[in-house]
Enzyme design. Structure first.
Site, PDB file in Angstrom:
ATOM      1  CB  SER A 169      -8.190   0.460   6.032  1.00  0.00           C
ATOM      2  OG  SER A 169      -8.974   1.619   6.178  1.00  0.00           O
ATOM      3  CE  LYS A 183      -3.843   1.898   2.777  1.00  0.00           C
ATOM      4  NZ  LYS A 183      -4.671   1.644   3.985  1.00  0.00           N
ATOM      5  CB  SER A 238      -7.984   3.295   3.312  1.00  0.00           C
ATOM      6  OG  SER A 238      -7.071   2.682   4.213  1.00  0.00           O
TER       7      SER A 238
END
Lengths: 67, 472
Positions: B181, B82, B157
């Site tokens: 997330s 990420k 997210s």
């Protein structure tokens, strides 16, 4: 849902927080706050008087964006 | 095996071939890069692809393995991070315009640990801007495509992480989880995601959203693969004082045990209220499947857990605003509108509300700890609704209409507040063919039991061996 006036939010932002807020954001901010205020007030139902807050571990210095 | 099929191997399967040298790291990395090149223009999972660097690392891994220097089950495995995990010399945008050109001069601890384990970094993955949102919709880099429904949110997210793993654009990925997330995109994209215990995995060098709620965890296609990644990530790190100096068990060994005799508690309040009917049916089906494996399932109560929502709100808004305030004073217009409004909300949360929330957190943590003395894990849905359409702002269940962000985080964020480990495992499909996630919550630092339970369930899950229809 509690009602929070845009005028109040604008005053707090300008005078206390000193962070400029675009008036177009205030509607969304008011809605988010309004949806949570009753729940925040009800935290008192947990009888917190003998409870210390959880410790927040602060990030070490040295990394501009990380910990 | 065709190159494209290599990208659908699990980490454990590919790792075994690499160890036996029936598959080379270069061949495997080329297969992933080819798939990224073919698919990612439409899939929008990556912000940065590291083609040359990945091939160089793969060639190095190939030489090491050939020379007898096999490091373990991640050696030669192509993974992705990420894009809020700092990577030395590689831009780290946090899904934002503000950091679009920021190049860190150091690796996050988790990035360094994966490199030490021999993993190959394919690139940096798309995400909700600054990790502040569960939808994965990103105004700057586009929204990653959920392969189970191309008009559906991938969840956030860690949206790029969820979609990339599900689409076969990396073998595994890291996400971060402040209110769900890791688990939300895992659930919406039909993969496995683990939020470890607070303090189990170092967050040093990872851009924070809310310090006291942030966790980092693996996202993979199988529970076994999650165990393999966690093994490399877990453990004390002097650079992150919140990590615990607690021994890290052998997670792969934990997978060997069956689930018979384990006790699981179902919490009806909050977590089973107003569920999409297909989600309810899939989770109830998982309960029956676990009972069929010899798991003892019982109903338990967490009568005060409804306070977790407002407490989490106060903490996440105050902490995120504290971090972002310098940017908001000078560069507010560079944020996307939804994230800017959410961040600015933090300046209106009172200090007393924040501290009350941190006190409430102790009470709720103790309540969950208490029930986990009578059962080994809690069983919850991961999200009350399946993936909404990407343009959907509100959803209705049982006549209740709410913001999709509130729906998506309702079952996950209480566990960020209490810090317990939580695993999301696919448990079925809705009538529309969208995945449903089962969430298992365990005792602090007992990820091993969750992995054992998750692995046992996975063998009987209706989604085992099911994949989205991917472009050929």
């Amino acid at each position: 849902m509690a009602s929070v006036s845009k005028e109040l939010l604008h005053t707090i932002a300008e005078a206390l927080a000193q962070v400029p807020v675009d008036p177009t954001d205030l509607l969304s901010i008011g809605a988010q706050l309004g949806a949570q205020l009753d729940g925040l007030a009800k935290l008192d139902d947990l009888d917190l008087q003998s409870v210390e807050p959880a410790t927040v571990i602060l990030p070490p210095t040295g990394a501009p964006h990380g910990r | 095996m065709a190159a494209d099929e290599l990208t659908l191997l699990s980490i454990a399967e590919a790792g075994e071939r690499l160890r036996r040298r029936t598959l080379s790291p270069v061949e495997l990395t080329r297969a992933y890069l080819a798939r990224i090149q073919a698919e990612d223009g439409a899939a929008r999972c990556y912000i940065t692809v590291l083609q040359d660097q990945a091939l160089a690392a793969a060639a190095e891994a190939e030489q090491e393995i050939a020379g007898g220097g096999y490091r373990g089950p991640l050696h030669g495995i192509p993974i992705a991070l990420k894009d809020l995990v700092m990577t030395r010399g590689i831009r780290t945008t946090c899904g934002s315009r503000i950091l679009k050109d920021w190049v860190p001069d150091a690796d996050a601890t988790v990035a360094a640990r994966l490199t030490e384990a021999g993993a190959i970094l394919l690139g940096k993955l798309n995400m909700h801007e600054f990790a502040y949102g569960p939808t994965g919709v990103n105004p700057h880099y586009g929204t990653p495509v959920n392969p189970w429904g191309r008009d559906r949110m991938p969840g956030g997210s860690s949206s790029g992480s969820g979609a990339a793993v599900a689409t076969g654009l990396c073998a595994g990925a890291l996400g971060t989880d402040t209110g769900g997330s890791v688990r939300i995109p895992a659930s919406l994209c039909g993969i496995v995601g683990l939020k470890p215990t607070y303090g189990r995995v170092s967050r040093a060098g990872v851009i924070p959203l809310a310090w006291s709620l942030d966790h980092i965890g693996p996202m993979t296609r199988t529970v076994t693969d999650t165990a393999l990644l966690l093994q490399a990530l877990a453990g004390h790190d002097p650079a992150d004082p919140s990590t615990a100096a607690i021994a890290v068990p052998d997670y792969r060994r934990a997978l060997d045990g069956d689930a018979r005799g384990l006790r699981v508690g179902i919490v009806r309040e909050v977590f089973f209220e107003r569920l999409n009917p297909d989600v309810r049916a899939a989770v109830e089906g998982a309960v029956r499947a676990l009972e069929g494996l010899g798991v003892r399932v019982e109903e338990i109560r967490l009568p005060r857990i409804h306070h977790a929502g407002p407490a989490t709100f106060a903490i996440i808004t105050a902490e995120s605003m504290a971090y972002h305030e310098p940017y908001l004073k000078t560069r507010a217009s560079e944020y996307g509108a939804d994230v800017r409004a959410r961040l600015l909300t933090g300046q209106f949360v009172l200090a007393t509300q924040y501290l009350k929330a941190q006190r409430a957190r102790q009470v709720l943590r103790a309540e969950v700890d208490g029930v986990l003395t009578t059962v080994d894990a809690l069983l919850l849905p991961t999200t009350p609704i399946p993936a909404p359409r990407t343009d959907e702002r509100e959803a209705t269940v049982d006549g209740a209409r709410e913001d999709v962000r509130a729906w998506l985080t309702r079952c996950t964020r209480p566990i960020n507040l209490t810090g317990h480990p939580a695993l999301s495992v696919p448990c079925g499909l809705t009538a529309d063919g969208l995945p449903v996630g089962l969430q298992l919550v365990g005792r602090h630092f007992d990820e091993a039991t969750l992995l054992r339970l998750g692995r046992a369930y996975e063998t009987v899950s209706p989604l085992r061996d099911r994949r989205p229809s991917l472009p050929a």
